[in-house]
Design an enzyme around this catalytic site. Structure first.
Site, short mmCIF file in Angstrom:
data_model
loop_
_atom_site.label_atom_id
_atom_site.label_comp_id
_atom_site.label_asym_id
_atom_site.label_seq_id
_atom_site.Cartn_x
_atom_site.Cartn_y
_atom_site.Cartn_z
N ASP A 27 31.75 28.54 39.14
CA ASP A 27 31.22 29.35 40.22
C ASP A 27 30.25 30.41 39.71
O ASP A 27 30.14 30.67 38.51
CB ASP A 27 32.35 30.05 40.97
CG ASP A 27 33.26 29.07 41.69
OD1 ASP A 27 32.77 28.02 42.14
OD2 ASP A 27 34.48 29.35 41.79
N ARG B 243 32.29 21.91 37.41
CA ARG B 243 31.39 22.95 37.90
C ARG B 243 32.06 24.32 37.83
O ARG B 243 33.26 24.45 38.04
CB ARG B 243 30.99 22.65 39.35
CG ARG B 243 30.13 21.40 39.49
CD ARG B 243 29.86 21.07 40.94
NE ARG B 243 31.07 20.63 41.63
CZ ARG B 243 31.10 20.25 42.91
NH1 ARG B 243 30.00 20.28 43.64
NH2 ARG B 243 32.24 19.86 43.45
N ARG C 200 41.23 32.00 39.23
CA ARG C 200 41.01 33.35 39.75
C ARG C 200 42.11 33.76 40.73
O ARG C 200 42.51 34.93 40.79
CB ARG C 200 39.65 33.43 40.42
CG ARG C 200 38.48 33.33 39.43
CD ARG C 200 37.16 33.11 40.14
NE ARG C 200 36.88 34.21 41.06
CZ ARG C 200 35.90 34.15 41.97
NH1 ARG C 200 35.14 33.05 42.06
NH2 ARG C 200 35.68 35.18 42.77
N TYR D 274 40.73 27.21 30.34
CA TYR D 274 40.02 28.43 30.71
C TYR D 274 40.70 29.64 30.08
O TYR D 274 41.90 29.61 29.80
CB TYR D 274 40.03 28.63 32.23
CG TYR D 274 39.07 27.74 32.99
CD1 TYR D 274 37.79 28.18 33.32
CD2 TYR D 274 39.45 26.46 33.39
CE1 TYR D 274 36.91 27.36 34.03
CE2 TYR D 274 38.59 25.64 34.10
CZ TYR D 274 37.32 26.10 34.42
OH TYR D 274 36.46 25.29 35.11
#
Length: 264
Positions: free
Chosen positions: A54, A52, A199, A112
């Site tokens: 955000d 998932r 992040r 990522y």
């Protein structure tokens, strides 16, 4: 006959309230894709995802699987579904897959990319697709600090307070920084990620890059195993899911799609 399919989903996360379907009816990627697939299948079709994302996070290579008894070619699944999707989300390919394949549990690694626009003036064009940092960043210092994260560690200092993962231990395979003109980006690969992990790493790297913190601070934050001892959580708009790797016995059309739009 019930068949299992795997698909690659690309989406601009700025118009979605994250990946997962939510009860209060906000727009999410999962809900949007399931609705389009269901129209092609002429029956409700649920999807399982590799991971998932955000609100505001993008993906060039999100992987899903779904099952259906509908008789459709791979081409028809892909083109038909895209016909019912908005322009900010697309299936890049669909392939029939072994019934043992699972988009989440079969995954070996996820990758990522985090993109920073490093300029004294923010960009009007790329504000939704990169994180702006006005202070000059030293990429060499950031890379040196990032190397402390390679390997298997307890990443509690980099997980969100509401993270529901059973264990904070993750195995970081790669974290590599690059730059071009005003653009800085880093690619990170691990077996899995905690909520806000990338992040929060970005937040620490930015503080080190602008020399607010020393290189050694990254190792110290990791050892604290305490989120309150870390840096800020960087905005979501610079983050992209770019790849998911699976065992070789599952032959997928591709395992990664990089993102690049920088030029000075």
């Amino acid at each position: 006959m019930l068949k299992r399919y795997v698909a690659c989903v690309e989406y601009d996360g700025s118009g979605f309230s994250g990946w997962q379907t939510q009860q209060h009816g906000v727009r999410t990627v999962q809900q949007t894709v399931e609705r389009a697939l269901s129209r092609v299948a002429n029956q409700p079709t649920a999807i399982i995802t590799a991971g998932r994302t955000d609100t505001g996070v993008h993906a060039s290579h999100q992987v899903i699987h779904f099952e259906s008894e509908a008789s459709r070619t791979e081409f028809a699944w892909c083109r038909g579904t895209n016909r019912f999707l908005d322009q900010d989300v697309r299936l890049q390919w669909v392939a029939e897959i072994d019934p043992e394949f699972h988009a989440r549990f079969s995954a070996l690694t996820r990758s990522y990319r985090f993109v920073i626009y490093n300029s004294s003036i923010a960009s009007a064009l790329y504000r939704k697709y990169s994180t702006h940092e006005f202070r000059p960043l030293d990429v060499a210092l950031m890379q040196s600090a990032a190397s402390a994260l390679i390997g298997e560690h307890d990443f509690s200092s980099f997980r969100a307070a509401g993270c529901q993962a059973h264990s904070p231990v993750r195995n970081m395979h790669k974290i590599e920084l690059n730059s071009s003109g005003s653009w800085i980006w880093f690619d990170v690969t691990a077996n899995a990620f905690l909520q806000h992990m990338v992040r929060n790493i970005a937040g620490c790297l930015i503080e080190i890059g602008c020399q607010k913190r020393k290189v050694e601070w990254m190792s110290e934050v990791l050892e604290y195993r305490d989120r309150t001892m870390g840096g800020i959580t960087a905005p979501p708009n610079g983050l992209y899911l770019t790849g998911v790797q699976y065992p070789k016995e599952f032959v997928l059309p591709s395992s990664k799609r990089d993102v690049a739009f920088w030029a000075d």
